[in-house]
Design a protein around this motif. Sequence first.
Motif, mmCIF file in Angstrom:
data_model
loop_
_atom_site.group_PDB
_atom_site.id
_atom_site.type_symbol
_atom_site.label_atom_id
_atom_site.label_comp_id
_atom_site.label_asym_id
_atom_site.label_seq_id
_atom_site.Cartn_x
_atom_site.Cartn_y
_atom_site.Cartn_z
ATOM 1 N N VAL A 286 13.805 9.792 -5.161
ATOM 2 C CA VAL A 286 12.682 9.209 -6.127
ATOM 3 C C VAL A 286 12.190 10.370 -6.813
ATOM 4 C CG1 VAL A 286 10.753 8.130 -6.457
ATOM 5 C CG2 VAL A 286 12.149 7.078 -4.830
ATOM 6 N N VAL A 287 12.108 10.300 -8.242
ATOM 7 C CA VAL A 287 11.927 11.453 -9.123
ATOM 8 C C VAL A 287 10.897 11.244 -9.904
ATOM 9 C CG1 VAL A 287 12.710 13.579 -10.275
ATOM 10 C CG2 VAL A 287 14.204 12.364 -8.857
ATOM 11 N N ASP A 288 9.547 11.821 -10.029
ATOM 12 C CA ASP A 288 8.739 11.849 -11.003
ATOM 13 C C ASP A 288 8.794 13.192 -11.846
ATOM 14 O OD1 ASP A 288 6.709 12.050 -12.601
ATOM 15 O OD2 ASP A 288 5.141 11.077 -11.312
ATOM 16 N N GLY A 289 9.797 13.259 -12.857
ATOM 17 C CA GLY A 289 10.160 14.501 -13.243
ATOM 18 C C GLY A 289 8.915 15.167 -14.087
ATOM 19 N N LYS A 290 8.215 14.474 -14.699
ATOM 20 C CA LYS A 290 7.008 15.286 -15.210
ATOM 21 C C LYS A 290 6.308 15.892 -14.201
ATOM 22 C CE LYS A 290 3.586 14.653 -19.020
ATOM 23 N NZ LYS A 290 2.390 14.164 -18.851
ATOM 24 N N LEU A 291 5.900 15.016 -13.038
ATOM 25 C CA LEU A 291 5.099 15.511 -12.130
ATOM 26 C C LEU A 291 5.655 16.792 -11.661
ATOM 27 C CD1 LEU A 291 2.262 15.386 -10.227
ATOM 28 C CD2 LEU A 291 3.752 13.866 -8.952
ATOM 29 N N SER A 292 7.072 16.538 -11.131
ATOM 30 C CA SER A 292 7.658 17.626 -10.485
ATOM 31 C C SER A 292 7.653 19.077 -11.370
ATOM 32 C CB SER A 292 9.196 17.408 -10.376
ATOM 33 O OG SER A 292 9.688 18.166 -9.514
ATOM 34 N N GLN A 293 7.690 18.938 -12.625
ATOM 35 C CA GLN A 293 7.752 20.216 -13.523
ATOM 36 C C GLN A 293 6.185 20.792 -13.411
ATOM 37 O OE1 GLN A 293 9.792 20.189 -17.376
ATOM 38 N NE2 GLN A 293 7.953 21.006 -18.206
ATOM 39 N N THR A 294 5.260 20.018 -13.131
ATOM 40 C CA THR A 294 3.851 20.579 -13.380
ATOM 41 C C THR A 294 3.899 21.115 -12.156
ATOM 42 O OG1 THR A 294 3.184 18.593 -14.929
ATOM 43 C CG2 THR A 294 1.460 19.980 -13.705
ATOM 44 N N CYS A 295 4.157 20.468 -10.986
ATOM 45 C CA CYS A 295 4.026 20.841 -9.662
ATOM 46 C C CYS A 295 4.599 22.222 -9.376
ATOM 47 C CB CYS A 295 4.738 20.101 -8.719
ATOM 48 S SG CYS A 295 3.634 18.432 -8.435
ATOM 49 N N TYR A 296 5.765 22.552 -9.922
ATOM 50 C CA TYR A 296 6.679 23.644 -9.678
ATOM 51 C C TYR A 296 5.684 24.775 -10.648
ATOM 52 C CZ TYR A 296 10.742 26.591 -10.601
ATOM 53 O OH TYR A 296 11.689 27.753 -10.687
ATOM 54 N N LEU A 297 5.574 24.568 -11.732
ATOM 55 C CA LEU A 297 4.501 25.584 -12.688
ATOM 56 C C LEU A 297 3.290 25.726 -11.862
ATOM 57 C CD1 LEU A 297 5.583 24.359 -16.056
ATOM 58 C CD2 LEU A 297 6.454 26.262 -14.800
ATOM 59 N N MET A 298 2.477 24.856 -11.322
ATOM 60 C CA MET A 298 1.231 25.125 -10.720
ATOM 61 C C MET A 298 1.687 26.243 -9.283
ATOM 62 S SD MET A 298 -0.762 21.605 -10.740
ATOM 63 C CE MET A 298 -1.983 22.286 -9.561
ATOM 64 N N ALA A 299 2.681 25.721 -8.577
ATOM 65 C CA ALA A 299 3.055 26.571 -7.523
ATOM 66 C C ALA A 299 3.379 27.746 -7.960
ATOM 67 C CB ALA A 299 4.194 25.770 -6.695
ATOM 68 N N LEU A 300 4.042 28.124 -8.940
ATOM 69 C CA LEU A 300 4.548 29.270 -9.467
ATOM 70 C C LEU A 300 3.307 30.252 -9.840
ATOM 71 C CD1 LEU A 300 6.824 31.445 -10.601
ATOM 72 C CD2 LEU A 300 6.417 30.172 -12.854
ATOM 73 N N ASP A 301 2.276 29.741 -10.432
ATOM 74 C CA ASP A 301 1.134 30.410 -10.706
ATOM 75 C C ASP A 301 0.347 30.919 -9.608
ATOM 76 O OD1 ASP A 301 1.372 29.968 -13.567
ATOM 77 O OD2 ASP A 301 -0.111 28.529 -13.671
ATOM 78 N N SER A 302 0.381 30.076 -8.708
ATOM 79 C CA SER A 302 -0.350 30.180 -7.524
ATOM 80 C C SER A 302 0.379 31.332 -6.778
ATOM 81 C CB SER A 302 -0.368 28.838 -6.699
ATOM 82 O OG SER A 302 -1.087 29.130 -5.569
ATOM 83 N N CYS A 303 1.741 31.203 -6.335
ATOM 84 C CA CYS A 303 2.284 32.124 -5.685
ATOM 85 C C CYS A 303 2.206 33.424 -6.191
ATOM 86 C CB CYS A 303 3.807 31.976 -5.565
ATOM 87 S SG CYS A 303 4.252 30.591 -4.338
ATOM 88 N N TYR A 304 2.427 33.700 -7.687
ATOM 89 C CA TYR A 304 2.411 34.777 -8.474
ATOM 90 C C TYR A 304 1.130 35.528 -8.250
ATOM 91 C CZ TYR A 304 3.078 38.404 -11.992
ATOM 92 O OH TYR A 304 3.274 39.410 -12.992
ATOM 93 N N LYS A 305 -0.001 34.736 -8.551
ATOM 94 C CA LYS A 305 -1.283 35.440 -8.208
ATOM 95 C C LYS A 305 -1.534 35.980 -6.786
ATOM 96 C CE LYS A 305 -3.740 32.674 -11.657
ATOM 97 N NZ LYS A 305 -3.538 31.172 -11.746
ATOM 98 N N LEU A 306 -0.960 35.153 -5.844
ATOM 99 C CA LEU A 306 -1.031 35.613 -4.637
ATOM 100 C C LEU A 306 -0.187 36.994 -4.299
ATOM 101 C CD1 LEU A 306 -0.818 32.697 -2.161
ATOM 102 C CD2 LEU A 306 -2.531 34.729 -1.801
ATOM 103 N N LEU A 307 0.900 36.795 -4.838
ATOM 104 C CA LEU A 307 1.805 38.274 -4.644
ATOM 105 C C LEU A 307 1.124 39.442 -5.465
ATOM 106 C CD1 LEU A 307 5.472 38.545 -4.641
ATOM 107 C CD2 LEU A 307 4.646 39.732 -6.526
ATOM 108 N N CYS A 308 0.631 39.210 -6.429
ATOM 109 C CA CYS A 308 -0.042 40.239 -7.255
ATOM 110 C C CYS A 308 -1.161 40.614 -6.674
ATOM 111 C CB CYS A 308 -0.720 39.766 -8.454
ATOM 112 S SG CYS A 308 0.713 39.477 -9.753
ATOM 113 N N SER A 309 -1.957 39.841 -5.894
ATOM 114 C CA SER A 309 -3.365 40.325 -5.149
ATOM 115 C C SER A 309 -2.807 41.099 -3.729
ATOM 116 C CB SER A 309 -4.276 39.191 -4.874
ATOM 117 O OG SER A 309 -3.733 38.620 -3.624
#
Lengths: 464, 464
Positions: free
Chosen positions: A203-226
Amino acid sequence: MTKNVGILAMDIYFPPTCVQQEALEVHDGASKGKYTIGLGQDCMAFCSEVEDVISMSLTVVTSLLEKYGIDPKQIGRLEVGSETVIDKSKSIKTFLMQIFEECGNNDIEGVDSSNACYGGTAALFNCVNWVESSSWDGRYGLVVCTDSAVYAEGPARPTGGAAAIAMLVGPDAPIAFESKLRGSHMSHAYDFYKPNLASEYPVVDGKLSQTCYLMALDSCYKLLCSKYEKLEGKQFSIADADYFVFHSPYNKLVQKSFARLVFNDVVRNASSVDEAGKQKLEPFSSLSGDESYQNRDLEKASQQVAKPLYDAKVQPSTLLPKQVGNMYTASLYAAFVSVLHNKHSELSGKRVVMFSYGSGLTATMFSFQLRDGQHPFSLSNIATVMDVAGKLKARHEFPPEKFVEILKLMEHRYGAKDFVTSKDCSLLPPGTHYLTEVDSMYRRFYSKKAGSCTCENGSLANGH
Amino acid sequence: MTKNVGILAMDIYFPPTCVQQEALEVHDGASKGKYTIGLGQDCMAFCSEVEDVISMSLTVVTSLLEKYGIDPKQIGRLEVGSETVIDKSKSIKTFLMQIFEECGNNDIEGVDSSNACYGGTAALFNCVNWVESSSWDGRYGLVVCTDSAVYAEGPARPTGGAAAIAMLVGPDAPIAFESKLRGSHMSHAYDFYKPNLASEYPVVDGKLSQTCYLMALDSCYKLLCSKYEKLEGKQFSIADADYFVFHSPYNKLVQKSFARLVFNDVVRNASSVDEAGKQKLEPFSSLSGDESYQNRDLEKASQQVAKPLYDAKVQPSTLLPKQVGNMYTASLYAAFVSVLHNKHSELSGKRVVMFSYGSGLTATMFSFQLRDGQHPFSLSNIATVMDVAGKLKARHEFPPEKFVEILKLMEHRYGAKDFVTSKDCSLLPPGTHYLTEVDSMYRRFYSKKAGSCTCENGSLANGH
């Protein structure tokens, strides 16, 4: 103690059966370019009725052991990442034990790790931690990512794919973990999931999945940077890594993701983006997080600014994900394989940042430091052994009608018992394992195509 | 560096709903004693329509954090072992992230580990290895085992059960791993598996499963002995451990298993068995492996010889498995909890040998070294917090008819969508999470019964 623990050797297998995205567009009555430009995909591999995640993993493990000359007794831990469920209790790892039992090696820790496309990364982390732990017994770890991504008819169908990857883990690796450089983002979400147990399709919510992916990306990148900044006392930016490798459901999302990192660097006022680029993106820096994920102008502008950096730092990773499709757990590592294939002779001393994402959701950004390594565990030998170009060239294109027909048959057989397959392995390379029968007790039987690969110092000789 | 890595704290939850095995015998028309003496079981817990593996794990994790006063931000890794599949892609771990996201902690590694009843052990090993690895960031690991064991009508039905266990992992633990003392046996077998994806019930070959279990036990014990002997320069025998804790599908198999270890010691000419015992068992030492697993005279004689040792070294672990039933991944750790409950004040300095088994098959024998520990992470506080006697006393016995009726409803709802539950939580203790709804998109919603447990230095206060 153990140093530079990481990946010593790799191999990849994907089914030789594939369908062109351009042909699929026509067949599906989609607008021209919807799959090829809109999704950014070229071609899609799929399992025919004689292949599945178990056969692919048997194939790739046998092949890795043979090609690198590894005695099965030297394996002390074996972990599998997969989200393709054939049995809800018996792990894929136990099927792979057949290879090791033959040699009298039953003392191999590890089971299957699962959360959508992230299971392979979890398995890899577990193997690396084992080598660094007090329970390590000096033998190699082996990680297998194996998945078959299939979707119901509709807009998600062209985002399928299939592959299995095997990775040998140990110390003094040419692909070594920078273990302190890691940020994870885990959260409860219903973006892509498989609650319909009787169906292979998610079961796929395409739009939500893309937003989740990008939010997780932001969050991981910020953590890695810090974490980098705490460790090194200076700011981290895109300029500090040579390659960025993303989990790739479809290439367009990878383009968006890298552009997002560039936007992050602009907001953080990092030095990786030139003045012209900064001027273009700064107007968007006041957007809230939610707004910024939906803003098409930002998407367009950031991709434009990112383009030269994308070509240098991301494009070399896109070959296999574009040609084979989404391989779920294997997708990120197939993208990394593409970098090895394209750049193996110039990778020593480079840093590769990896972004692993699994819906549901679990995500980690982590980092590899690359070194030449010693034969057979050298970057150039790994590239030679994997023979990506040869494998892509040897594929068989199927017309979309035939692809759809095979998927219908597979739907029918999913979770079924008491059938035999065609046993037709004519399209498979020598040494490939294939499914022959599922008996009345649901027990699965596999054969291996004659003329198995034999190893001669990392080169592959196909005997008959 | 990190020393004595292991389990710092534990908590257990099992449904308050249960059925007496004696009543079930009558209801099923089974001969008297078939379940109580033949299987060795007393009672069986089961999930009512408002509980499942997700709600149980939410309950036990919340409870552990509260009772030991752990800030959710202090958790750096969270791993789940389970074989009860509610979703084939989204891990149970992601459901648990709700607890941590509330506090702004999304940086928590780990996913679900799966192979039948062994997944919890894999998760535990992974957490311990993480603490010993270079990627450890100083925070705690948390391991959750959660399962609901249900069987189709027939001889296996009385071997069900349900529970969730949470274990906090870190250095300086009162329950420390002896990491070098470990033997695994992994193999490809079809003894118990779940290939019928639409059904919650497994396919079981009871006789094969028992033989597989005993063969794996022999193999693991031999490996553990040989590793000990290499390490310590002397023979290992049953005398070298104070308690033996087994994965317990039903108690009779635990009796047989310990007797099997005694037989192993006789064959190995180890000093743990007295002369009279040796004389009784030596005649069987010429049997082949296969013969010895089927020989009823050996089974009887070895259980007889083992009896005094069983009473001292095994019986203290049998309380919860006999009272709650098979808890799959939680079963082994519920047996260990029983030892803590029964012997907490006299466990310091003791060695506990654990045997984990998961069909398919994966098995490991490993060892704990116990120490008093410091409050709140002391053996006596762990026993107090878990309050096994209180939880057993607070249960509600259901008549077999009602139990069968509930299982029918659950069959109907397995993998279903678009329903609401009764939301009746009157039988659940305060602070228990329960299922309220599965919507048309299969999304699951849970509530928490008011009057949550609050922590006061490890003691539990139930407010309202």
